[in-house]
Design a protein around this motif. Structure first.
Motif, short mmCIF file in Angstrom:
data_model
loop_
_atom_site.label_atom_id
_atom_site.label_comp_id
_atom_site.label_asym_id
_atom_site.label_seq_id
_atom_site.Cartn_x
_atom_site.Cartn_y
_atom_site.Cartn_z
N SER A 128 0.91 -1.26 -0.04
CA SER A 128 0.06 -0.13 0.02
C SER A 128 0.88 1.27 0.02
O SER A 128 1.52 1.47 -0.87
CB SER A 128 -0.97 0.03 1.15
OG SER A 128 -1.89 0.95 1.05
N LEU A 129 0.65 2.06 1.04
CA LEU A 129 1.78 3.20 1.04
C LEU A 129 3.07 2.82 1.18
O LEU A 129 4.03 3.53 0.46
CB LEU A 129 1.39 4.07 2.40
CG LEU A 129 2.26 5.19 2.58
CD1 LEU A 129 2.11 6.43 1.55
CD2 LEU A 129 2.24 5.86 4.09
N GLY A 130 3.47 1.72 1.74
CA GLY A 130 5.06 1.10 1.70
C GLY A 130 5.45 0.73 0.28
O GLY A 130 6.11 1.21 -0.16
N VAL A 149 9.07 -5.57 -4.91
CA VAL A 149 7.84 -6.39 -5.01
C VAL A 149 6.70 -5.68 -4.41
O VAL A 149 6.80 -5.10 -3.20
CB VAL A 149 8.02 -7.86 -3.80
CG1 VAL A 149 6.50 -8.65 -3.84
CG2 VAL A 149 8.87 -8.90 -4.55
N LEU A 150 5.82 -5.41 -4.86
CA LEU A 150 4.85 -4.43 -4.79
C LEU A 150 3.33 -5.21 -4.35
O LEU A 150 2.84 -6.05 -5.38
CB LEU A 150 4.45 -3.69 -5.98
CG LEU A 150 5.84 -2.72 -6.41
CD1 LEU A 150 5.42 -1.76 -7.63
CD2 LEU A 150 6.39 -1.91 -5.38
N LEU A 151 2.94 -4.87 -3.21
CA LEU A 151 1.64 -5.37 -2.87
C LEU A 151 0.49 -4.36 -2.76
O LEU A 151 0.63 -3.30 -1.83
CB LEU A 151 1.96 -6.02 -1.34
CG LEU A 151 3.11 -7.05 -1.15
CD1 LEU A 151 3.15 -7.38 0.38
CD2 LEU A 151 3.12 -8.15 -2.16
N CYS A 152 -0.41 -4.30 -3.49
CA CYS A 152 -1.49 -3.55 -3.49
C CYS A 152 -0.75 -2.01 -3.61
O CYS A 152 -1.35 -1.28 -2.71
CB CYS A 152 -2.47 -3.66 -2.49
SG CYS A 152 -3.42 -5.13 -2.53
N PRO A 153 0.00 -1.80 -4.42
CA PRO A 153 0.66 -0.50 -4.32
C PRO A 153 -0.26 0.69 -4.65
O PRO A 153 -0.89 0.85 -5.74
CB PRO A 153 1.60 -0.45 -5.76
CG PRO A 153 1.01 -1.50 -6.65
CD PRO A 153 0.33 -2.37 -5.89
N SER A 154 -0.26 1.85 -4.01
CA SER A 154 -0.96 3.06 -4.06
C SER A 154 0.09 3.89 -5.04
O SER A 154 1.31 3.42 -5.55
CB SER A 154 -0.84 3.92 -2.82
OG SER A 154 -1.71 3.35 -2.04
N GLY A 155 -0.28 4.61 -5.70
CA GLY A 155 0.26 5.72 -6.65
C GLY A 155 0.24 5.09 -8.20
O GLY A 155 0.78 5.94 -8.97
N VAL A 156 -0.07 3.94 -8.27
CA VAL A 156 -0.39 3.44 -9.85
C VAL A 156 -1.48 3.57 -10.56
O VAL A 156 -1.63 4.09 -11.68
CB VAL A 156 0.18 2.00 -10.12
CG1 VAL A 156 0.09 1.40 -11.17
CG2 VAL A 156 1.54 1.84 -9.13
N GLY A 157 -2.60 3.21 -9.54
CA GLY A 157 -3.87 3.56 -10.16
C GLY A 157 -4.58 4.46 -8.86
O GLY A 157 -4.16 4.52 -7.99
#
Length: 289
Positions: A128-130, A149-157
Motif C-alpha cells: 500500500s503506502l509502503g 515486490v509491490l503489494l497493492c501499491p498506491s500511486g499506480v491507479g
C-alpha cells in the motif's frame, strides 16, 4: 506534543507503543531493534537474519507499523537479512515527522536509512503506502534496488472514491461497523483477534493522513528497470486492482503480475509466494479475468 503530532494524545500514543512491544515480546523471533538517525527524524527498525545474507527491506502500509510483518519476518530471515522499517509519520516508533508525499522527502529519508545501514543495494517489499514509497525510492535511486515486490501499491491507479463513503457508513454503526470495515478491507477474510484489536486501538488514537497519495507519471514508472513483481487482491475495496495491473504491466513488460482471487487490500502478503519471487527467475504471470 508539538505540531508534528500524529497521535491524538500522548496517552494514546503510549498505549499503541505498549502493545507494539507486547507483540514483539510474544513473537518467538530472533531479532534486533534499534534506531537510525536521519535529517528527517529518528527511524525505528526491526532486524533479523544473518548479517551476511542478502538484505531485504520491508515497508508497511499507512495506519500501521512493522508489527504487521512479524510473522513474515520469521520466514524471510531464513535466507535474508531483514530490515522492517517504521515509516515516519505513521503509528510506529519512528519520529512523528510527516513530510509531504509530494517532492523527494520520503525518498531522501529512505536513502538516509540505506546509508546508515551501509546498504549498497537491497530487495524491497512494500504494501500500500509502503509500496508507494518503494516505487518512489526506486524511481529516485534505481541503483539501490535489486528487486521490487509491490503489494497493492498506491500511486499506480486511483483510489476508489466509494471507499471513503463506505468507511464513513461503517463508522456510524459503532464497533460492529468498524469490525465489518476491517473485514472487508481484508478481503472478507477473518482477522486474528489480537491484530483486529490493535488496528482498532490505532484507529482510536491516530490521526490518519489526509494528503492524497500522488499518482506516478508514466515517465517515472518507466524508470523502474529492476525486476518487479506485483501482487494485487481481486477483492480490494480501496484500489482498482485491475487498473493497477493493466497500467504497470502495459508500461513495464518485464513486470510479473499476480492477482490473488481471495485477497483484499490488507491480506495480500502471502509470504511463500513472495519468497518464490526471489528464489526463482520468474513468478507465474496471472491473467486478468
Amino acid at each position: 506534543m508539538g505540531k508534528n503530532t500524529v497521535f491524538k494524545t500522548r496517552e494514546g500514543k503510549n498505549d499503541v507503543i505498549k502493545h507494539y512491544d507486547l507483540f514483539l515480546e510474544k513473537r518467538a523471533l530472533s531479532y534486533e531493534k534499534f534506531y537510525v538517525d536521519t535529517v528527517y527524524g529518528k527511524t525505528f527498525i526491526i532486524a533479523s537474519g544473518e548479517k551476511g545474507n542478502p538484505p531485504l527491506i520491508l515497508l508497511h502500509g499507512s495506519g500501521m507499523n512493522s508489527v504487521m510483518w512479524l510473522r513474515d519476518i520469521q520466514e524471510y530471515s531464513r535466507n535474508y537479512r531483514v530490515y522492517a522499517v517504521d515509516i515516519l509519520g505513521e503509528p510506529g516508533k519512528s519520529d512523528e515527522n510527516r513530510p509531504s508525499l509530494n517532492g523527494p522527502y520520503y525518498a531522501e529519508w529512505l536513502k538516509a536509512v540505506f546509508d546508515d545501514l551501509s546498504l549498497k543495494k537491497a530487495n524491497i517489499v512494500g504494501i500500500s503506502l509502503g509500496a508507494w514509497l518503494a516505487i518512489k525510492f526506486s524511481v529516485n535511486y534505481p541503483e539501490k534496488v535489486s528487486k521490487l515486490v509491490l503489494l497493492c501499491p498506491s500511486g499506480v491507479g486511483k483510489q476508489k472514491k466509494s471507499f471513503i463513503f463506505k468507511a464513513m457508513f461503517y463508522a456510524l454503526l459503532g464497533e460492529k461497523g468498524i469490525d465489518k470495515l476491517y473485514y472487508k478491507v481484508n478481503g472478507n477474510q477473518p482477522i486474528p483477534e489480537a491484530m483486529l484489536k490493535y488496528q482498532k486501538l490505532i484507529g482510536k488514537n491516530f490521526n490518519y493522513r489526509r494528503e492524497t497519495i500522488p499518482i506516478f507519471s508514466d515517465n517515472e514508472l518507466k524508470l523502474l528497470t529492476m525486476p518487479i513483481t506485483l501482487f494485487v487482491g481481486a477483492k480490494d475495496i480501496m484500489l482498482y486492482s485491475d487498473k493497477t495491473v493493466r497500467r504497470l504491466g502495459g508500461l513495464l513488460p518485464h513486470v510479473e503480475t499476480n492477482i490473488i482471487s481471495e485477497a483484499g487490500h490488507s491480506n495480500i502478503n502471502d509470504v511463500n509466494k513472495i519468497i518464490a519471487c526471489f528464489t526463482i527467475e520468474k513468478c507465474k504471470r496471472s491473467e486478468l479475468a
